[in-house]
Write an enzyme that holds these catalytic residues in place. Structure first.
Site: not given
Ligand code: NAI
Ligand code: PYR
Ligand code: MG
Length: 566
Positions: A105, A178, A250, A306, A308
């Site tokens: 993972y 997953k 994703d 801001a 997903s």
């Molecule tokens: N810990 C967890 O369970 C999870 C963590 N994540 C992490 O969150 C991160 C984002 O994932 P998603 O939301 O799916 O992607 P996404 O693409 O939907 O969101 C990313 C956001 O960050 C913004 N962004 C990009 N560059 C930026 C900057 N320089 N300053 C401010 N904002 C900026 C984008 O405009 C966008 O709104 C990834 O690294 C992912 O691994 C996502 C899902 C679960």
């Molecule tokens: C953990 C997860 O779903 C992600 O980083 O996209």
């Molecule tokens: Mg994910």
């Protein structure tokens, strides 16, 4: 599969013999086949003579795992093992969960996805192509599974893999990863799940220019054709497997929200990045809020990223604030969200996506705030003005929580709650050790990827992993056990509360979330509470008298079953 059946005695029955048995990972036991099975299944002479136990095989496999030179090679080794002998793979994974989770993972799965076409050995799962929408039917038919055989399908279109972007067909590995967590954590039967990649092309030039890339060699298809493809996938998947839970992983945030809007109140489905992440973060925040002694509704929250995950988190925290007595508008007002444009204000009303709109700040509020050369309100300026008490990182921008910004935050709040949630590890907005240092040990920290404990002022601090892996396995199990019609908001809240309950706050240095060693225990508890919530919300088709027992009975355990010839 129609050549492997389960008998009432709990055996596996197969029409296959000889090498065919050894080539099916659900059947293959390698040298653990007993003499009797070897005779019955036509395996004489096809295996070395000594019979080993599962434990002995696991000992050998663990040594082979350790002998791999790096994490990627360990991932490839485990993937080969999974494709060879499923029981042995899961035995090893569950016995060594803390050590192996980061390999199957996040973070290593990210590397495996990027190297997919070069490390490719054999297919695993279902590969659907937007260039052949009519082929979806054939693909599911080719699985030779019957309607009741499948409980769960994890699908990705790979547009936004973890924080590493668009990785085309290699995204199948996030679906596989997953699903491995579903089984290791919640005992979801691995023969009753399907990983799916929805190959709509890729905008990743590196892949498009790589002659060895094995996905569709064209740009991403969007718009009507994309929607038609998604609809055909959902319709066909449910035609073949009407009870299956459809997990989305994703996707790009725009498509992710559109799909949620279209399907979430109609079929059994959820978006892991938006809803699963919202629930785990809520659990961590509830634990932190307890320690700060201030009610959630009185906190000021900055969400850096801001998308997903970020807005999914804001939504679930907002809903909880409303339960604490705020109006929806008041609750929305507790959030300041930033994306690549800096702080989102009503200046962007016409540009932002619908799901971001509730959190736009008013131009009046920010009229005197400093703007940079691009006219944007920076993260640093936002923190300086807002004096947040909670800071969430979901931006995929490694190191974005700088010393200066964290010190500014910590200057105005006694126990700053800081969650760098981005994966994989190099993309974390800050590392826990720095956060403790910069805040004199006052920060309450949880991270998306795994981090080692941090010793600060003589106390060993555990770093809770705020990762949706604590939510989706139990959520899946709870909804499968109750044959839930849909997944309600209440089922996510139940997950968050179940997780928050399992943190031992008395222990010095305890993390905000349970230790990953407790992933199985937590997942069972989440499943029980999710099942109760499904029944309470009136969406359960099955209402077991003893939910706890029903959950435990439904769990698959990695042990060899006797195999007999049909
Ligand atoms: N810990 C967890 O369970 C999870 C963590 N994540 C992490 O969150 C991160 C984002 O994932 P998603 O939301 O799916 O992607 P996404 O693409 O939907 O969101 C990313 C956001 O960050 C913004 N962004 C990009 N560059 C930026 C900057 N320089 N300053 C401010 N904002 C900026 C984008 O405009 C966008 O709104 C990834 O690294 C992912 O691994 C996502 C899902 C679960
Ligand atoms: C953990 C997860 O779903 C992600 O980083 O996209
Ligand atoms: Mg994910």
């Amino acid at each position: 599969m129609n050549n492997v059946k389960k008998t009432k005695e709990g055996y596996l029955e197969t029409t296959l013999t000889g090498k065919d048995v050894l080539s099916i990972p659900t059947l293959n036991k390698g040298v653990a086949f007993s003499e009797e099975e070897r005779q019955e299944l036509g395996l004489e002479g096809l295996l070395p003579p000594t019979v080993l136990t599962l434990e002995q095989q696991a000992e050998r496999a663990y040594k082979q795992f350790l002998a791999q030179p790096d994490r990627l090679r360990q991932n490839v080794y485990l993937s080969d093992l999974q494709n060879r002998n499923e029981v042995l793979f899961y035995k090893l994974l569950t016995d060594k969960l803390r050590e192996m989770l980061p390999v199957v993972y996040t973070p290593t799965v990210g590397e495996a996805i990027q190297e997919y076409s070069h490390e490719y050995r054999r297919p695993h799962g279902v590969y659907l192509s937007i260039d052949n929408i009519d082929g979806i039917e054939k693909a599911f038919e080719n699985l030779h599974a019957t309607a009741g055989d499948i409980d769960l399908i994890v699908a990705t279109d790979s547009e936004s893999i973890l924080g590493i972007g668009d990785w085309g067909v290699g995204g199948i590995n996030i679906a596989i990863g997953k699903l491995a967590v579903y089984t290791a954590a919640a005992g979801i039967d691995p023969s009753r799940v399907i990983p799916v990649v929805l190959d709509v092309g890729t905008n990743n030039e590196k892949l498009l220019n790589d002659p060895l890339y094995i996905g569709n060699h064209h740009k991403r298809v969007q718009g009507e054709k994309y929607e038609e493809f998604i609809d055909a996938y959902v319709k066909t998947a449910l035609k073949f497997f009407p009870k299956a839970l459809l997990h989305w992983e994703d996707l790009g945030n725009k498509n992710a929200r559109n799909i949620m809007k279209k399907y979430n109140d109609k079929i059994l489905t959820f978006n892991d990045d938006i809803q699963g992440t919202g629930a785990i973060t809520l659990a961590g925040v509830l634990a932190a809020v307890k320690k700060t002694g201030t009610k959630l509704k009185d906190h000021r929250v900055v969400i850096f990223g801001a998308g997903s995950a970020g807005i999914g988190i804001a939504d679930q925290m907002r809903d909880t604030m409303v339960l604490e007595g705020l109006s929806e508008e008041e609750a929305n007002n507790a959030f300041w969200t930033l994306d690549y444009r800096g702080l989102l204000t009503d200046q962007f009303e016409d540009e932002v996506l619908d799901f971001q709109k509730p959190y736009l700040r008013s131009s009046d509020e920010v009229s005197g705030w400093a703007r940079d050369e691009k006219g944007q309100i920076s993260f640093a300026e936002t923190v300086r003005r807002v004096k947040p008490t909670i800071l969430i990182g979901t931006s995929g921008q490694g190191g974005a929580f700088t010393e200066e910004i964290i010190k500014e935050m910590a200057a105005h709040t006694e126990r700053p709650v800081i969650m760098p949630m981005s994966n994989p590890t190099p993309l974390a907005e800050a590392v826990p050790e720095d956060l403790f240092k910069w805040t004199d040990g006052r920060a309450l920290v949880a991270t998306g990827s795994p981090f080692d404990n941090v010793e600060y002022n003589g106390i060993e601090h555990e770093i809770g992993q705020s990762n949706n892996a604590f939510v989706f396995p139990g959520l899946g199990l709870g909804s499968i056990v109750t044959e839930s019609k849909i997944i309600t908001k209440g089922m996510f809240v139940a997950s968050a509360n179940a997780i928050a309950e399992m943190v031992d706050h008395e222990k010095p240095g305890a993390g905000l979330l349970p230790s990953i060693d407790k992933l199985q225990e937590v997942s069972i508890q989440v499943a029980i509470e999710v099942a109760k919530a499904a029944i309470e919300d009136g969406v359960a088709r099955k209402t077991p008298d003893n939910i706890e027992q029903a959950v435990k009975d439904a769990m698959w355990i990695p042990e060899y079953k006797k195999i007999v010839r049909a």
